[in-house]
Scaffold this active site. Structure first.
Site, PDB file in Angstrom:
ATOM      1  N   ASP A 314       0.808  -1.220   0.000  1.00 47.46           N
ATOM      2  CA  ASP A 314       0.000   0.000   0.000  1.00 47.46           C
ATOM      3  C   ASP A 314       0.845   1.276   0.000  1.00 47.46           C
ATOM      4  OD1 ASP A 314      -1.953  -1.868   0.381  1.00 47.46           O
ATOM      5  OD2 ASP A 314      -2.927  -0.827   2.041  1.00 47.46           O
ATOM      6  N   ASP A 315       0.182   2.352  -0.360  1.00 44.67           N
ATOM      7  CA  ASP A 315       0.631   3.738  -0.142  1.00 44.67           C
ATOM      8  C   ASP A 315       1.692   4.247  -1.118  1.00 44.67           C
ATOM      9  OD1 ASP A 315      -1.083   3.454   1.937  1.00 44.67           O
ATOM     10  OD2 ASP A 315       0.322   3.907   3.531  1.00 44.67           O
ATOM     11  N   HIS A 365      -6.056   3.168  -3.978  1.00 48.01           N
ATOM     12  CA  HIS A 365      -5.975   3.403  -2.526  1.00 48.01           C
ATOM     13  C   HIS A 365      -6.275   4.879  -2.226  1.00 48.01           C
ATOM     14  CE1 HIS A 365      -5.064   2.188   1.495  1.00 48.01           C
ATOM     15  NE2 HIS A 365      -3.878   2.751   1.584  1.00 48.01           N
ATOM     16  N   HIS A 369      -5.251   9.502   0.583  1.00 46.30           N
ATOM     17  CA  HIS A 369      -5.278   8.658   1.781  1.00 46.30           C
ATOM     18  C   HIS A 369      -6.100   9.227   2.950  1.00 46.30           C
ATOM     19  CE1 HIS A 369      -3.666   5.683   4.675  1.00 46.30           C
ATOM     20  NE2 HIS A 369      -3.358   4.992   3.598  1.00 46.30           N
ATOM     21  N   HIS A 456       3.601  -2.239   3.240  1.00 40.88           N
ATOM     22  CA  HIS A 456       3.689  -0.907   2.636  1.00 40.88           C
ATOM     23  C   HIS A 456       4.994  -0.800   1.868  1.00 40.88           C
ATOM     24  CE1 HIS A 456       0.718  -0.596   5.818  1.00 40.88           C
ATOM     25  NE2 HIS A 456       0.170   0.377   5.111  1.00 40.88           N
TER      26      HIS A 456
END
Ligand code: NI
Length: 495
Positions: A314-315, A365, A369, A456
């Site tokens: 993620d991210d 995503h 965020h 991540h």
């Protein structure tokens, strides 16, 4: 217009001299402008105060009743509002602790605003609460229910367990302080969830076990009374969607030796832990028949089919650790899923392109965020659509799955996203500890067949843990698939 004619005619008929007439006209025009802007200003002022009045009128339609209860610590409050397309009824405790009231009020405002921002026509929100009381503690469990027509209801819980003596909120860590004790509680909860109708099927399908991290959101909603500790689980946590919520009641006698009550907290911890360790040893011996059963079951499936796991990142992406992760995945000939943040895709389009070219799955995503539960429908749409746009522009592909930041989502958000929402069951907490050993151990300890592992790709420490984690999992018989592949495999195996 009337004023304009008046000034013009006055100018024309009263003055003969040419230049002074010109000067007079300039003055007249300035006066006209001044007059017109005054009218405009007054109009704007009146319309803005009128709008404010309208807003106040709708807010004042909130109908609040407060009633005494049998208990001196809290009163019963009821807030209601109804129009043609939205209505709510919010019941909550109004306590004599200012601190607790602030927390409860904040939570309620949040739920109310989310509902107002995302509500569909002919829907209603109701919030109710349960009260549990122990010697010095009160547990208030708020439950939220959104009805849309007659088709869909969603229920979520929010717990406040409050120590009235010290004026503080208690977390589960205050009630069950050590990991060993938690582990024992977990065994009990697991066993009970597997016996209940709402959660039984879910466990059968997902082979899922409760995570015992104290910060796990699954453990947040508990209540205490004199005999029992009650755990509430949201829809979808340990039930299949539409099967509703689950509730597990554990008798204090079941946990007696492990439960540290608020008063026992001051006691030397070592002693209690020693007892707990012994007790949980004997406890896990007792549980063994069940363990054996699952072990042989696991073996059976292992020999029948290969085990699969989905690695998710993620991210990102970024130009350093993401690139390293891609090269490790390549070395293992593995496919993973990247949940890309829109502003990162905008900043690093070449890496998005590389991820897609190496046949990993692309996930959305959001753009920046945020916690989507705090946004209006329009802003949620914007977070999703702008991210889709940047991913498509960089890679030529549309994302196929969606992961809400913080796992914070609900049915209306998922509907807006128009992509399958993918959460996880193995949380490496890599972003928190930034320790490759911990990431590895977490994966080693918690991965099951069909697990979705959360990592991540923006941390080099995650990249540092990846190679040996994958080697370990391969030795355990796992192969790596994307989340969409995993969903298909799962669906096929539950047939
Ligand atoms: Ni995230």
């Amino acid at each position: 217009m009337v004023g304009l004619n008046y000034y013009c005619s006055k100018g024309v008929f009263q003055l003969n001299h040419k230049s002074s007439m010109k000067r007079k006209m300039i003055i007249d025009i300035s006066l006209i402008c001044l007059f017109l802007s005054l009218i405009a200003f007054i109009y704007l002022y009146i319309s803005s105060t009128h709008k404010k009045e309208l807003e106040n009128a709708s807010a004042s339609k909130d109908h609040l009743i407060i009633k005494e209860t049998e208990d001196t610590f809290y009163k019963h409050a009821e807030l209601s509002y109804k129009t043609d397309d939205l209505s709510y009824k919010i019941q909550y405790p109004k306590t004599s602790s200012k601190k607790l009231n602030t927390d409860i009020q904040k939570a309620i405002n949040n739920m109310k605003q989310t509902y107002i921002d995302t509500h569909s026509k002919d829907s209603s929100l109701s919030i109710d609460y349960d009260v549990y009381k122990n010697e010095k503690t009160y547990s208030f469990v708020l439950s939220q229910k959104v009805k849309e027509g007659i088709v869909f209801t969603e229920k979520n819980f929010l717990n406040f367990t409050f120590d009235t003596e010290n004026d503080v909120n208690l977390s589960l860590k205050d009630i069950i302080p050590t990991n060993k004790e938690l582990k024992y509680a977990q065994l009990l909860i697991n066993k009970k969830l597997q016996q209940q109708d709402a959660s039984k099927k879910y466990f059968k399908e997902q082979h899922k076990e409760l995570q015992i991290d104290t910060d796990s959101r699954h453990f947040n909603n508990f209540a205490l009374d004199q005999q029992r500790i009650i755990f509430y689980f949201n829809t979808g946590d340990f039930t299949r969607p539409y099967n509703g919520t689950a509730k597990v009641i554990i008798e204090r006698t079941e946990l007696n030796q492990v439960l540290a009550t608020a008063t026992k907290k001051e006691q030397p911890i070592k002693k209690t832990t020693a007892i707990v360790a012994k007790k949980s040893n004997t406890a896990s011996k007792k549980e063994q028949p069940i363990k054996k059963g699952t072990a042989t079951a696991a073996k059976k499936t292992a020999t029948k089919k290969q085990k699969v796991v989905a690695l998710t990142f993620d991210d990102g992406p970024n130009t350093t650790s993401t690139v390293k992760i891609l090269s490790i995945l390549k070395k293992h000939n593995a496919k993973a899923t990247f949940f890309i943040v829109g502003n990162q895709a905008k900043a690093n389009p070449s890496i998005v392109k590389k991820i897609a070219a190496e046949q990993h799955e692309l996930g959305n995503h959001t753009f920046a965020h945020p916690d989507l539960k705090n946004l209006s429908t329009k802003n949620i749409q914007l977070q999703i659509s702008s991210t889709n746009k940047y991913i498509k522009a960089a890679s030529g592909q549309n994302p196929t799955v969606f992961r809400p930041p913080y796992g914070s989502t609900n049915a209306s958000i998922n509907k807006i996203a128009q992509l399958p929402a993918v959460l996880w069951d193995v949380d490496t907490l890599d972003w928190q500890h930034r320790n490759p050993n911990k990431t590895f151990n977490n994966i080693k300890k918690n991965t099951r067949n069909h697990s979705i592992i959360l990592m991540h790709d923006i941390h080099m420490t995650t990249a540092d843990a990846l190679d040996r984690s994958m080697t370990y999992l391969e030795k355990q018989g796992y192969s790596f698939v994307t989340v969409s592949q995993l969903r298909k495999i799962k669906a096929a195996s539950s047939k």
